[in-house]
Design an enzyme around this catalytic site. Structure first.
Site, PDB file in Angstrom:
ATOM      1  N   TYR A 150       0.768  -1.238   0.000  1.00  0.00           N
ATOM      2  CA  TYR A 150       0.000   0.000   0.000  1.00  0.00           C
ATOM      3  C   TYR A 150       0.806   1.299   0.000  1.00  0.00           C
ATOM      4  O   TYR A 150       0.255   2.367  -0.238  1.00  0.00           O
ATOM      5  CB  TYR A 150      -1.010  -0.014   1.163  1.00  0.00           C
ATOM      6  CG  TYR A 150      -2.055  -1.092   0.929  1.00  0.00           C
ATOM      7  CD1 TYR A 150      -3.118  -0.864   0.079  1.00  0.00           C
ATOM      8  CD2 TYR A 150      -1.928  -2.353   1.495  1.00  0.00           C
ATOM      9  CE1 TYR A 150      -4.058  -1.852  -0.185  1.00  0.00           C
ATOM     10  CE2 TYR A 150      -2.859  -3.351   1.245  1.00  0.00           C
ATOM     11  CZ  TYR A 150      -3.914  -3.085   0.399  1.00  0.00           C
ATOM     12  OH  TYR A 150      -4.837  -4.067   0.135  1.00  0.00           O
TER      13      TYR A 150
ATOM     14  N   PHE B 105     -10.748  -3.913  11.170  1.00  0.00           N
ATOM     15  CA  PHE B 105     -11.770  -3.892  10.114  1.00  0.00           C
ATOM     16  C   PHE B 105     -11.169  -4.412   8.830  1.00  0.00           C
ATOM     17  O   PHE B 105      -9.942  -4.591   8.749  1.00  0.00           O
ATOM     18  CB  PHE B 105     -12.361  -2.483   9.909  1.00  0.00           C
ATOM     19  CG  PHE B 105     -11.338  -1.420   9.583  1.00  0.00           C
ATOM     20  CD1 PHE B 105     -10.988  -1.130   8.272  1.00  0.00           C
ATOM     21  CD2 PHE B 105     -10.701  -0.714  10.604  1.00  0.00           C
ATOM     22  CE1 PHE B 105     -10.041  -0.153   7.977  1.00  0.00           C
ATOM     23  CE2 PHE B 105      -9.754   0.274  10.321  1.00  0.00           C
ATOM     24  CZ  PHE B 105      -9.426   0.543   9.012  1.00  0.00           C
TER      25      PHE B 105
END
Ligand SMILES: CC(C)(COP(=O)(O)OP(=O)(O)OC[C@H]1O[C@@H](n2cnc3c(N)ncnc32)[C@H](O)[C@@H]1OP(=O)(O)O)[C@@H](O)C(=O)NCCC(=O)NCCS
Length: 402
Positions: free
Chosen positions: A123, A402
């Site tokens: 990322y 999450f």
């Protein structure tokens, strides 16, 4: 083959979700489970990569917010559900989705985006920097005795599914307090982290209540098998959520978990680096802990993000930010005790947007990143000032998976 990148329509969401599930080697939800899984998605916040009409990649985000240094709460996209079909990998689908998602989030007013990375190498190229660290703490229950005098604050009680899904979302905003790095938990977060887990199988949820019966802490965990040749050693528990309003509540939650019978080992994922459990036990060797990456943060709106946080006591520095994907972010910023604003002054430091994500919540010192070649220093005298400006009192910590 080139892909089309666009927001997934409501009637395409199930196919997009199936791509994600299969990318993680999980079976897509059946008709019975889909109503719950569909609640994990917020309308209009899933981006897909399409080959013709077929969705081959998916990336969603939740509209949340994040507490930043100084206590401001800033709009934040919590990115999750990222997957590309195995037969379409390494052809740029993820790159196309990430770029499109950043634009969508910017248009929605998100100042920051965050994610938990399954692969940390991926990322950074999209501007995400490792912004908070976490500890995975393993405690051997049999060796774990709380020292006398550790403060306690109430009682722990199991919740039913319906109680968990109504009472905990009401209680959480108070528990979140002002800790830097903690995030809002929108309804879709509860669907992902509690409802889906409870539906998939055994997921125990307990709440801590203060002496007036008010919920001021919560834990969610599931049993796991411990690998051992000794047949008497069997069960451990994996704690996936652990939040308390204050230290006394957290002492009680630890005491509760470590007191559960027939459990060899309690593993709590995502504890802050300053969790004092080791010092609360009589035997420090009862615990083992590993540092792990926690939140990866992408600053979407650099001027707004820099202006939203406060800074420490030091003379100002000029920081040049370089953002190859969102060009409006690139520029020089004057950062000092009074705040941060764009400037035309010459930079003291040059920082990529990924490194800005690392600095933003105070986890890394500018001088540390300069020392490993991740920041360009034009004026050495500016480095200690930048260290003091970006520093925070307590380590930032998210605490919501999450
Ligand atoms: C990870 C995943 C989403 C990548 O999708 P993709 O479409 O193949 O990625 P891209 O072709 O756009 O590649 C983007 C870049 O990331 C790199 N990359 C992709 N997957 C990588 C991995 N697992 N490890 C290291 N680098 C990776 C590529 O080499 C490429 O590099 P480049 O920009 O230097 O050319 C996909 O492989 C997948 O679904 N994996 C399983 C699910 C998963 O891990 N999801 C992430 C949850 S956080």
């Amino acid at each position: 083959m080139s892909f089309e990148y666009r927001v997934v329509k409501d009637d395409e969401l199930r196919a997009a979700d199936a791509v994600f599930h299969e990318a993680l080697h999980n079976e897509p939800p059946n008709d019975e489970k889909w109503p719950t899984v569909s609640r994990c998605y917020e309308p209009g916040r899933t981006v897909g990569a399409f080959a013709g009409d077929t969705v081959v990649g998916s990336a969603m985000s939740l509209a949340s917010d994040l507490t930043v240094p100084g206590g401001a709460v800033v709009p934040m996209a919590a990115v999750s559900g990222v997957g590309v079909r195995a037969d379409h990998r390494r052809r740029g689908a993820l790159t196309g989705m990430m770029r499109r998602q950043l634009k969508e989030c910017a248009a929605a007013g998100d100042v920051l985006a965050t994610l938990h990375a399954s692969e940390p190498m991926i990322y950074g190229r999209y501007g995400y920097g490792l912004a908070t660290l976490t500890r995975i703490i393993r405690v051997r229950s049999a060796r774990a005795t709380m020292r006398p005098g550790v403060p306690t604050a109430g009682t722990v009680r199991f919740l039913t599914r319906d109680e968990a899904l109504t009472l905990l979302p009401q209680a959480y905003p108070r528990l979140r307090g002002e800790r830097v790095g903690m995030m809002g938990r929108p309804p879709a977060w509860w669907a992902i982290s509690y409802e889906s887990r409870m539906e998939r199988g055994y997921f125990r949820v307990a709440a801590h209540h203060d002496h007036d019966g008010r919920i001021d802490g919560m834990v969610g965990y599931r049993p796991v098998e411990i690998q051992s040749d000794d047949p008497r050693i069997g069960t451990g528990i994996a704690v996936l959520d652990f939040v308390g309003e204050n230290q006394a509540v957290e002492n009680d939650l630890w005491g509760f978990l470590l007191g559960i019978d027939l459990v060899e080992e309690v593993t709590v994922y995502a504890r802050p680096s300053d969790d004092p459990i080791g010092a609360a036990l009589t035997d420090f060797h009862a615990i083992r802990s590993d540092q792990d990456d926690d939140l990866w943060l992408r600053v979407i709106d650099v001027p707004a993000a820099l202006a939203a946080r406060t800074y420490g006591h030091a003379d100002a520095v000029v920081v040049e930010v370089v953002d190859p994907l969102l060009a409006g972010n690139s520029g020089n910023y004057l950062i000092g005790r009074a705040g941060a604003e764009p400037t035309t002054a010459k930079p003291d430091l040059t920082v990529g947007v990924e490194e800005l994500g690392m600095l933003y919540l105070g986890t890394w010192r500018p001088s540390s990143l300069a020392g490993i070649g991740r920041i360009t220093v034009h004026d050495q005298d500016a480095l200690p000032r930048a260290d003091r400006l970006f520093a925070t009192d307590r380590p930032a910590w998210c605490g919501s998976l999450f």
